[in-house]
Design a protein around this motif. Structure first.
Motif, PDB file in Angstrom:
ATOM      1  N   ILE A 102     -21.681  71.598  42.775  1.00 43.92           N
ATOM      2  CA  ILE A 102     -22.139  70.210  42.764  1.00 43.92           C
ATOM      3  C   ILE A 102     -22.524  69.830  44.186  1.00 43.92           C
ATOM      4  CG2 ILE A 102     -21.497  67.811  42.346  1.00 43.92           C
ATOM      5  CD1 ILE A 102     -19.705  70.604  40.509  1.00 43.92           C
ATOM      6  N   GLU A 103     -23.798  69.468  44.366  1.00 39.84           N
ATOM      7  CA  GLU A 103     -24.280  69.127  45.701  1.00 39.84           C
ATOM      8  C   GLU A 103     -23.794  67.746  46.150  1.00 39.84           C
ATOM      9  OE1 GLU A 103     -26.055  71.122  47.636  1.00 39.84           O
ATOM     10  OE2 GLU A 103     -26.281  72.735  46.168  1.00 39.84           O
ATOM     11  N   GLY A 104     -23.568  66.845  45.201  1.00 40.04           N
ATOM     12  CA  GLY A 104     -23.144  65.490  45.533  1.00 40.04           C
ATOM     13  C   GLY A 104     -21.673  65.272  45.263  1.00 40.04           C
ATOM     14  N   ASN A 105     -21.356  64.121  44.630  1.00 44.13           N
ATOM     15  CA  ASN A 105     -19.966  63.744  44.363  1.00 44.13           C
ATOM     16  C   ASN A 105     -19.606  63.986  42.905  1.00 44.13           C
ATOM     17  OD1 ASN A 105     -19.813  62.721  47.038  1.00 44.13           O
ATOM     18  ND2 ASN A 105     -20.660  60.766  46.346  1.00 44.13           N
ATOM     19  N   ILE A 106     -18.293  64.083  42.673  1.00 40.21           N
ATOM     20  CA  ILE A 106     -17.737  64.125  41.325  1.00 40.21           C
ATOM     21  C   ILE A 106     -16.810  62.927  41.183  1.00 40.21           C
ATOM     22  CG2 ILE A 106     -16.352  65.393  39.645  1.00 40.21           C
ATOM     23  CD1 ILE A 106     -17.063  67.954  41.134  1.00 40.21           C
ATOM     24  N   ASN A 130     -25.042  64.023  41.558  1.00 41.64           N
ATOM     25  CA  ASN A 130     -23.670  63.597  41.274  1.00 41.64           C
ATOM     26  C   ASN A 130     -23.295  63.808  39.810  1.00 41.64           C
ATOM     27  OD1 ASN A 130     -23.341  62.377  43.988  1.00 41.64           O
ATOM     28  ND2 ASN A 130     -24.834  60.905  43.234  1.00 41.64           N
ATOM     29  N   LEU A 131     -21.998  64.032  39.592  1.00 41.09           N
ATOM     30  CA  LEU A 131     -21.451  64.173  38.249  1.00 41.09           C
ATOM     31  C   LEU A 131     -20.461  63.047  38.009  1.00 41.09           C
ATOM     32  CD1 LEU A 131     -20.772  65.591  35.583  1.00 41.09           C
ATOM     33  CD2 LEU A 131     -19.260  67.125  36.866  1.00 41.09           C
ATOM     34  N   TYR A 132     -20.734  62.237  36.976  1.00 49.03           N
ATOM     35  CA  TYR A 132     -19.841  61.155  36.574  1.00 49.03           C
ATOM     36  C   TYR A 132     -19.333  61.464  35.171  1.00 49.03           C
ATOM     37  CZ  TYR A 132     -22.480  58.805  40.297  1.00 49.03           C
ATOM     38  OH  TYR A 132     -23.095  58.488  41.492  1.00 49.03           O
TER      39      TYR A 132
END
Length: 256
Positions: free
Chosen positions: A132-136, A118-120
């Motif tokens: 991005i494999e997860g969430n943004i 994830n990218l935060y």
């Protein structure tokens, strides 16, 4: 006690410790936790341990096994990180691959970036390519290049001018604009080119939505404008819906 400055021109090893600066022009390896006010990698570096840097610049190749915290990081070469990341400002001009979550205030991607989780962030700008494999999760994101997000892209304001084929499984925001022209109403941005890319997604949900060259299964919003060449399976809206003559909508429902 004055902190040590390290400069490696050939082959070297960096032991755990607290340093003023580290400069690697040759090839270096480390083992253990390292703190440093400034680290520059112009050659090849392999870090193994917990890292805390004030400034981190990679012009060559760097590989990190462990978690890293840094104030400012700039990647002109290649960087692989097998651990979580916390940065204040991140600029990617080269190639970067991160295998865990990343947290950052401001991210600018001009090269290629791949995040396996994830990218935060607070603010994100993408001119190159991102996967991005997860969430943004962020406040504002502006994409002038390519984005591929397999999770949820959640923000307050989202602008995407796709180059090539871009994809997000799900989008949620207050203001959403996916446009291929410079006629931007929400964001007042002047672009150096007219985008010719396409965007595809499963779900887009927001208050104010404007779309071009977009294909999505479910679209939900308050005020929706399909400006040109959109293909939507289902639309739910509460206030207004505008559909261009060259867009296709299979089902639309006004709610409330």
């Amino acid at each position: 006690m004055e902190k040590q400055k390290i400069s490696i021109a050939g082959d070297g090893f960096i032991s755990s410790g607290d340093y003023e600066s580290i400069k690697i022009m040759g090839s270096a390896k480390s083992s253990g936790d390292i703190k440093s006010g400034e680290v520059k990698v112009n050659g090849d570096a392999r870090f193994n341990g917990e890292l805390e840097f004030g400034r981190f610049k990679v012009n060559g190749d760097a590989y990190i096994i462990g978690n890293i915290k840094a104030g400012n990081i700039k990647i002109n070469g290649n960087l692989d990180i097998d651990g979580s990341c916390e940065f204040d400002t991140m600029v990617v001009n080269g190639d970067c691959e991160i295998n865990c979550d990343i947290r950052c205030n401001n991210v600018t991607i001009r090269g290629d970036m791949k995040i396996r989780k994830n990218l935060y962030a607070k603010e994100i700008k993408i001119y190159g390519d991102s996967k991005i494999e997860g969430n943004i999760e962020c406040e504002d994101i502006k994409v002038y290049g390519g984005i591929n997000c397999k999770g949820l892209l959640n923000a307050e304001n989202i602008f995407i001018n796709p180059r090539g084929r871009s994809y997000c499984r799900e989008i949620g925001a207050t203001n959403i604009e996916i446009s291929k022209t410079n006629n931007i109403s929400f964001f007042k941005i002047k672009l150096p080119w007219d985008g010719r890319g396409t965007f595809r997604g499963e779900v887009i949900e927001g208050d104010f939505i404007k779309l071009e060259n977009t294909e999505v299964k479910d679209l939900r919003g308050k005020d929706i404008s399909l400006i040109s060449k959109c293909k939507i399976e289902n639309i739910e809206y509460t206030d207004n819906l505008e559909v261009s003559s060259d867009s296709i909508v299979q089902n639309s429902t006004k709610i409330g």
